[in-house]
Design a protein around this motif. Structure first.
Motif, PDB file in Angstrom:
ATOM      1  N   GLU A  99       0.814  -1.220   0.000  1.00 17.33           N
ATOM      2  CA  GLU A  99       0.000   0.000   0.000  1.00 17.33           C
ATOM      3  C   GLU A  99       0.852   1.276   0.000  1.00 17.33           C
ATOM      4  O   GLU A  99       0.415   2.329   0.440  1.00 17.33           O
ATOM      5  N   ARG A 100       2.067   1.182  -0.528  1.00 19.34           N
ATOM      6  CA  ARG A 100       2.971   2.340  -0.575  1.00 19.34           C
ATOM      7  C   ARG A 100       3.290   2.669  -2.028  1.00 19.34           C
ATOM      8  O   ARG A 100       3.924   1.873  -2.734  1.00 19.34           O
ATOM      9  N   PRO A 101       2.860   3.840  -2.522  1.00 19.17           N
ATOM     10  CA  PRO A 101       3.103   4.200  -3.922  1.00 19.17           C
ATOM     11  C   PRO A 101       4.562   4.158  -4.335  1.00 19.17           C
ATOM     12  O   PRO A 101       4.882   3.754  -5.451  1.00 19.17           O
ATOM     13  N   GLU A 102       5.477   4.578  -3.427  1.00 15.38           N
ATOM     14  CA  GLU A 102       6.895   4.598  -3.800  1.00 15.38           C
ATOM     15  C   GLU A 102       7.443   3.177  -3.973  1.00 15.38           C
ATOM     16  O   GLU A 102       8.284   2.921  -4.851  1.00 15.38           O
ATOM     17  N   LEU A 103       6.939   2.229  -3.173  1.00 16.33           N
ATOM     18  CA  LEU A 103       7.372   0.839  -3.323  1.00 16.33           C
ATOM     19  C   LEU A 103       6.758   0.222  -4.575  1.00 16.33           C
ATOM     20  O   LEU A 103       7.407  -0.563  -5.283  1.00 16.33           O
ATOM     21  N   GLN A 104       5.527   0.593  -4.857  1.00 15.65           N
ATOM     22  CA  GLN A 104       4.885   0.168  -6.104  1.00 15.65           C
ATOM     23  C   GLN A 104       5.734   0.587  -7.309  1.00 15.65           C
ATOM     24  O   GLN A 104       6.019  -0.220  -8.200  1.00 15.65           O
ATOM     25  N   ASP A 105       6.145   1.838  -7.355  1.00 13.23           N
ATOM     26  CA  ASP A 105       6.917   2.340  -8.490  1.00 13.23           C
ATOM     27  C   ASP A 105       8.285   1.657  -8.575  1.00 13.23           C
ATOM     28  O   ASP A 105       8.799   1.404  -9.675  1.00 13.23           O
ATOM     29  N   HIS A 106       8.867   1.348  -7.421  1.00  7.70           N
ATOM     30  CA  HIS A 106      10.138   0.618  -7.414  1.00  7.70           C
ATOM     31  C   HIS A 106       9.977  -0.738  -8.101  1.00  7.70           C
ATOM     32  O   HIS A 106      10.816  -1.134  -8.929  1.00  7.70           O
ATOM     33  N   HIS A 107       8.915  -1.451  -7.759  1.00 10.74           N
ATOM     34  CA  HIS A 107       8.692  -2.760  -8.364  1.00 10.74           C
ATOM     35  C   HIS A 107       8.457  -2.645  -9.872  1.00 10.74           C
ATOM     36  O   HIS A 107       8.944  -3.475 -10.652  1.00 10.74           O
ATOM     37  N   ILE A 108       7.706  -1.633 -10.275  1.00 12.55           N
ATOM     38  CA  ILE A 108       7.425  -1.464 -11.705  1.00 12.55           C
ATOM     39  C   ILE A 108       8.708  -1.204 -12.473  1.00 12.55           C
ATOM     40  O   ILE A 108       8.953  -1.790 -13.539  1.00 12.55           O
ATOM     41  N   ARG A 109       9.573  -0.327 -11.954  1.00 14.47           N
ATOM     42  CA  ARG A 109      10.857  -0.060 -12.626  1.00 14.47           C
ATOM     43  C   ARG A 109      11.689  -1.343 -12.727  1.00 14.47           C
ATOM     44  O   ARG A 109      12.296  -1.639 -13.771  1.00 14.47           O
ATOM     45  N   THR A 110      11.729  -2.102 -11.629  1.00 13.11           N
ATOM     46  CA  THR A 110      12.517  -3.333 -11.611  1.00 13.11           C
ATOM     47  C   THR A 110      11.986  -4.338 -12.627  1.00 13.11           C
ATOM     48  O   THR A 110      12.757  -4.972 -13.362  1.00 13.11           O
ATOM     49  N   LEU A 111      10.671  -4.472 -12.703  1.00  8.57           N
ATOM     50  CA  LEU A 111      10.082  -5.432 -13.633  1.00  8.57           C
ATOM     51  C   LEU A 111      10.342  -5.040 -15.085  1.00  8.57           C
ATOM     52  O   LEU A 111      10.635  -5.882 -15.935  1.00  8.57           O
ATOM     53  N   ILE A 112      10.245  -3.756 -15.372  1.00  9.60           N
ATOM     54  CA  ILE A 112      10.518  -3.296 -16.744  1.00  9.60           C
ATOM     55  C   ILE A 112      11.987  -3.524 -17.101  1.00  9.60           C
ATOM     56  O   ILE A 112      12.312  -3.937 -18.216  1.00  9.60           O
ATOM     57  N   ASP A 113      12.877  -3.291 -16.130  1.00  7.46           N
ATOM     58  CA  ASP A 113      14.299  -3.546 -16.367  1.00  7.46           C
ATOM     59  C   ASP A 113      14.562  -5.020 -16.666  1.00  7.46           C
ATOM     60  O   ASP A 113      15.517  -5.364 -17.369  1.00  7.46           O
ATOM     61  N   ARG A 114      13.706  -5.882 -16.126  1.00  6.29           N
ATOM     62  CA  ARG A 114      13.862  -7.323 -16.371  1.00  6.29           C
ATOM     63  C   ARG A 114      13.201  -7.757 -17.678  1.00  6.29           C
ATOM     64  O   ARG A 114      13.122  -8.941 -17.967  1.00  6.29           O
ATOM     65  N   ARG A 115      12.680  -6.786 -18.438  1.00  4.41           N
ATOM     66  CA  ARG A 115      12.121  -7.025 -19.770  1.00  4.41           C
ATOM     67  C   ARG A 115      10.918  -7.961 -19.730  1.00  4.41           C
ATOM     68  O   ARG A 115      10.766  -8.842 -20.571  1.00  4.41           O
ATOM     69  N   ILE A 116      10.058  -7.765 -18.731  1.00  5.16           N
ATOM     70  CA  ILE A 116       8.807  -8.534 -18.718  1.00  5.16           C
ATOM     71  C   ILE A 116       7.984  -8.158 -19.959  1.00  5.16           C
ATOM     72  O   ILE A 116       8.131  -7.065 -20.508  1.00  5.16           O
TER      73      ILE A 116
END
Length: 338
Positions: A99-116
């Protein structure tokens, strides 16, 4: 050397539209496609072939960012997402936003970097700039359960309006008139939607919802406890507490028991988001159930369609009321579940 932004300006379209044209996405109109290709030709724009190949090479991996892995509803949703993705030949990487927007955005950046290949997201807030950038950048994305208004991606969700109306009618039929709600965060679509549905259902029966009977929660148990403690301290406490998610209902139950009160003899309790252990409390808790498995499957299929170049529609499924004994009376109607 011309950039993609130069092409967009020359064609009078968005950068996202240029990206879709260059990637042969079928959702672009013929007129826009013609303008973009003419601008590409006029400016001599040449996309970076290496970058494009990295974006389009599939990894058969999906990213799922959920709001709170400790919430049994999202745990169940993740299970069914993984099950459906596996059936379609995809693996899933899960990120917990807590429920933390900043942690949400961290995960999204990480997933995109992993080329999902694509993202399923249940947003922790209502206005993440990163989420808008991801959508505009052409990453296939589907919102599930919650969504962000103004971002043009498919949304797969449950509509609880009818079930909330059924709940209020059920409470009214049992003789309850003073109904309180613990609302979710105003920054989330589900937080707003549930409190408005509750207010509208009460208005339809001629019942008022005073400000003192609206508790502000955050979809966490501690906020449900605090809101209920405040309700119970009122000179005229409510007869019913309706928690807008299951963890806040747990917190409400803790506050009620800490006062030495009994459910439903002293105060009734109901929740949005039915979960398996609600049948094991004493008494079992009346709840609004979302079709979690169907939502998960529809969301994965919509994302797979996007990845494979099709254009899926948003999906809205109805939630339903499950009547048990926590509001008084007997759980005897056809939607009941002891």
């Amino acid at each position: 050397m011309a950039s993609i932004k130069d092409v967009a300006a020359e064609a009078g379209v968005s950068v996202a539209t240029v990206s879709r044209v260059l990637n042969s996405h079928p959702s672009v109109s013929e007129e826009a496609r013609t303008r973009v290709l003419a601008a590409v030709e006029a400016l001599g724009y040449r996309p970076n072939a290496v970058a494009r190949s990295l974006r389009t090479a599939q990894t058969r991996t999906l990213g799922l960012v959920i709001s709170d892995v400790l919430n049994p509803y999202f745990t169940e949703l993740a299970r069914f997402v993984e099950e459906e993705a596996r059936a379609l030949g995809y693996s899933v990487i899960i990120g917990n936003a807590d429920e933390r927007p900043e942690l949400q955005d961290h995960h999204i950046r990480t997933l995109i970097d992993r080329r999902i290949d694509g993202l399923l997201v249940s947003p922790a807030d209502g206005g993440s700039p990163l989420m808008r950038d991801v959508a505009l950048g052409g990453t296939p994305m589907v919102f599930v359960d919650r969504w962000i208004p103004g971002i043009d991606v498919p949304v797969v969700r449950a509509d609880g309006t009818g079930a909330v109306k059924d709940l209020v009618a059920h409470l009214h039929g049992l003789g309850h008139r003073r109904l309180a709600i613990i609302a979710g965060p105003a920054a989330t679509t589900t937080g707003n939607e549930r409190v408005e549905a509750f207010r509208e259902a009460m208005r339809g029966l001629g019942l008022a919802l005073p400000d003192a009977y609206i508790g502000q929660g955050d979809f966490q148990a501690a906020s449900g406890r605090r809101a209920t403690e405040r309700f119970l301290a009122l000179a005229e406490p409510p007869e019913v507490v309706f928690a807008a998610d299951n963890l806040m209902a747990l917190g409400a139950l803790d506050a009620i028991r800490a006062r030495g009160l009994r459910v439903p003899d002293d105060i009734a309790l109901a929740a949005f988001d039915d979960i398996p252990w609600f049948v094991h409390t004493d008494p079992p808790i009346t709840a609004i159930a979302q079709p979690t498995a169907d939502l998960a499957r529809a969301a994965v299929r919509a994302l797979a369609d996007l990845i494979e170049g099709r254009t899926p529609q948003s999906v809205t499924l109805p939630a339903r009321l499950v009547v048990r004994r926590s509001c008084g009376g007997a759980a005897t109607n056809k939607r009941s579940d002891r």
